[in-house]
Design a protein around this motif. Sequence first.
Motif, PDB file in Angstrom:
ATOM      1  N   VAL A   8       0.850  -1.196   0.000  1.00  0.00           N
ATOM      2  CA  VAL A   8       0.000   0.000   0.000  1.00  0.00           C
ATOM      3  C   VAL A   8       0.884   1.243   0.000  1.00  0.00           C
ATOM      4  O   VAL A   8       1.553   1.547   0.983  1.00  0.00           O
ATOM      5  CB  VAL A   8      -0.934   0.019   1.227  1.00  0.00           C
ATOM      6  N   GLY A   9       0.906   1.951  -1.119  1.00  0.00           N
ATOM      7  CA  GLY A   9       1.683   3.183  -1.220  1.00  0.00           C
ATOM      8  C   GLY A   9       2.984   2.999  -1.976  1.00  0.00           C
ATOM      9  O   GLY A   9       3.715   2.033  -1.759  1.00  0.00           O
ATOM     10  N   ALA A  10       3.290   3.938  -2.877  1.00  0.00           N
ATOM     11  CA  ALA A  10       4.503   3.872  -3.688  1.00  0.00           C
ATOM     12  C   ALA A  10       5.461   4.995  -3.339  1.00  0.00           C
ATOM     13  O   ALA A  10       6.074   5.613  -4.204  1.00  0.00           O
ATOM     14  CB  ALA A  10       4.157   3.908  -5.180  1.00  0.00           C
ATOM     15  N   ARG A  33      -2.538   5.635  -4.843  1.00  0.00           N
ATOM     16  CA  ARG A  33      -3.743   6.398  -5.151  1.00  0.00           C
ATOM     17  C   ARG A  33      -3.491   7.562  -6.106  1.00  0.00           C
ATOM     18  O   ARG A  33      -4.408   8.027  -6.781  1.00  0.00           O
ATOM     19  CB  ARG A  33      -4.403   6.897  -3.866  1.00  0.00           C
ATOM     20  N   SER A  34      -2.254   8.061  -6.169  1.00  0.00           N
ATOM     21  CA  SER A  34      -1.946   9.167  -7.082  1.00  0.00           C
ATOM     22  C   SER A  34      -1.408   8.626  -8.404  1.00  0.00           C
ATOM     23  O   SER A  34      -1.380   7.416  -8.637  1.00  0.00           O
ATOM     24  CB  SER A  34      -0.923  10.105  -6.440  1.00  0.00           C
ATOM     25  N   GLU A  35      -0.957   9.557  -9.249  1.00  0.00           N
ATOM     26  CA  GLU A  35      -0.430   9.136 -10.558  1.00  0.00           C
ATOM     27  C   GLU A  35       1.087   9.108 -10.578  1.00  0.00           C
ATOM     28  O   GLU A  35       1.698   8.972 -11.633  1.00  0.00           O
ATOM     29  CB  GLU A  35      -0.952  10.074 -11.661  1.00  0.00           C
ATOM     30  N   ASP A  36       1.721   9.188  -9.393  1.00  0.00           N
ATOM     31  CA  ASP A  36       3.178   9.290  -9.343  1.00  0.00           C
ATOM     32  C   ASP A  36       3.708   8.551  -8.126  1.00  0.00           C
ATOM     33  O   ASP A  36       2.979   8.259  -7.179  1.00  0.00           O
ATOM     34  CB  ASP A  36       3.584  10.769  -9.274  1.00  0.00           C
ATOM     35  N   PHE A 106      -1.255   2.635 -10.540  1.00  0.00           N
ATOM     36  CA  PHE A 106      -1.468   4.028 -10.191  1.00  0.00           C
ATOM     37  C   PHE A 106      -2.961   4.368 -10.183  1.00  0.00           C
ATOM     38  O   PHE A 106      -3.790   3.654 -10.759  1.00  0.00           O
ATOM     39  CB  PHE A 106      -0.732   4.939 -11.169  1.00  0.00           C
ATOM     40  N   LYS A 107      -3.273   5.480  -9.525  1.00  0.00           N
ATOM     41  CA  LYS A 107      -4.647   5.976  -9.390  1.00  0.00           C
ATOM     42  C   LYS A 107      -5.586   4.879  -8.880  1.00  0.00           C
ATOM     43  O   LYS A 107      -6.751   4.784  -9.309  1.00  0.00           O
ATOM     44  CB  LYS A 107      -5.143   6.515 -10.733  1.00  0.00           C
ATOM     45  N   THR A 108      -5.054   4.074  -7.986  1.00  0.00           N
ATOM     46  CA  THR A 108      -5.826   2.971  -7.417  1.00  0.00           C
ATOM     47  C   THR A 108      -5.845   3.115  -5.897  1.00  0.00           C
ATOM     48  O   THR A 108      -4.800   3.056  -5.248  1.00  0.00           O
ATOM     49  CB  THR A 108      -5.222   1.606  -7.802  1.00  0.00           C
TER      50      THR A 108
END
Length: 504
Positions: A8-10, A33-36, A106-108
């Motif tokens: 969970v989380g990049a 959750r974001s695109e980066d 991403f965006k998930t």
Amino acid sequence: MVRRVAVVGAGVSGLAAIKCCREEGLEPTCFERSEDIGGLWRYAEHAEEGRASIYRTVFTNSCKEMMCYPDFPFPDDHPNYMHNTKLQDYIWKFAEHFDLLRHIRFKTLVTKIKKRPDFSVTGQWDVVTEKDGKKETEVFDAVMICSGHHVYPNFPAASFPGIQKFKGSYFHSREYKEPGKFRGKKVLVIGLGNSGCDIAVELSTVASQVYVSSRSGSWVMSRVWEHGYPWDMKIVTRFQTWLGTVLPRALSDWLYVRRMNWPFKHENFGLMPLDGTLRKEPVFNDDLPSRIACGVVVVKPNVKEFRETSVLFQDGTVQEDVDVVIFATGYSFSYPFMEDNSIIKVKDNVTLYKSILPPQLEKPTLAVIGLVQSLGAIIPTSDLQCRWAVKVFQGRQEDLGFKKKGGGGEYEKYVQCSPVFIFLSPQRYGSSNTLQMDYVSYMDELATAIGVKPNLPKLLLTDPRLALEVFFGPCTPYQFRLMGPGKWSGARRAILTQWDRTLG
């Protein structure tokens, strides 16, 4: 047997988790959750829900040699302390070099993590995610939570008497981005942490006056230490840690206070901590003392009461015509995606075995990465935590020193120190909202368990030059990729040339 792992989380911890899973033959899937990538270090113009938020001028508090991934040094031409954009570039290079991006969705958004009905047998989890309005549930053998702890602001404005009638504006430091709109205003910053001090110093260049309110004071350190070297390369060493364990407590405390009062006496600046011998995490700010000396930043005690346009402090002084109040009051723990909140959080306390595993689980298949605070950097800490956690997932509990209580799944006894559970020398630390510990001791504990702690007696016989640098020099991340499983062939050279890269 664990095979599929949800991450969970990049951010920096999530990337370490992906890499460590791959090194051990597991299949990681990272949800961002974001695109980066980058987490905390990815700057955005506005604070985004569910994501850490930083201001434009954030620089690192750890130097490049102490905060890199242990098998991926920063380029030689990088400065010792980096602007957030430069660190974000490094994070991208790391992800690309080790081919980590293909494991990230991403965006998930992760909306729920819950035990499967047969968890006591399989240790598996249902992970529910949402992307473009569509929900999906997948089964994972283990979960690594790498969402950080700078997401949900601790905003205690309501606990300050009179705040409702205050006519100025007030907000949490999470919303602060840059100083321009505060030109000519009188600003009160509540909180003497890193963010509070950074914001106060930055605002002092444009505001008509800045006040900093603190309940208990804080040690303020410069990034630049003796002879111009980075503070952490001079202080975070095995020798210093050993010295702290063998010296009498009174002598150790005296030396600690003496060192922290270099190069200025905190008492003369109104910054002296109420209990100066507690090893609380210091504030790193090179400019605050000079800003105080110039009178553009004024240190005040805790706020007693807000009025319409003024503030009454605990010492009875009143500051008139305050325009803005910024609450630099830190962050709270929150894991809204956990169906059972008690797994990680018990009331106001966080209970984690080795600051990683929730102890009450029947199967140790959930790890919380990066929820620690010490004088060491988070990147190498997370890397070692991930390596340790993956070994646990693979069923190596007995090898890692687990002590089961009876027939249940609880591990080892905890030492309580309000408001969190603190491991390793708890008498040295004050209360904090994160798990606080001695960096070298903690890293060595994890490293010993997985067989990667530097063997100093062996090194002394076979490579004395390296042994001396490992013991007396800075405890750089490379030390934990020097030998054992996951060792890096470039670790020895990186250790022996680390000083050359510092001022080169």
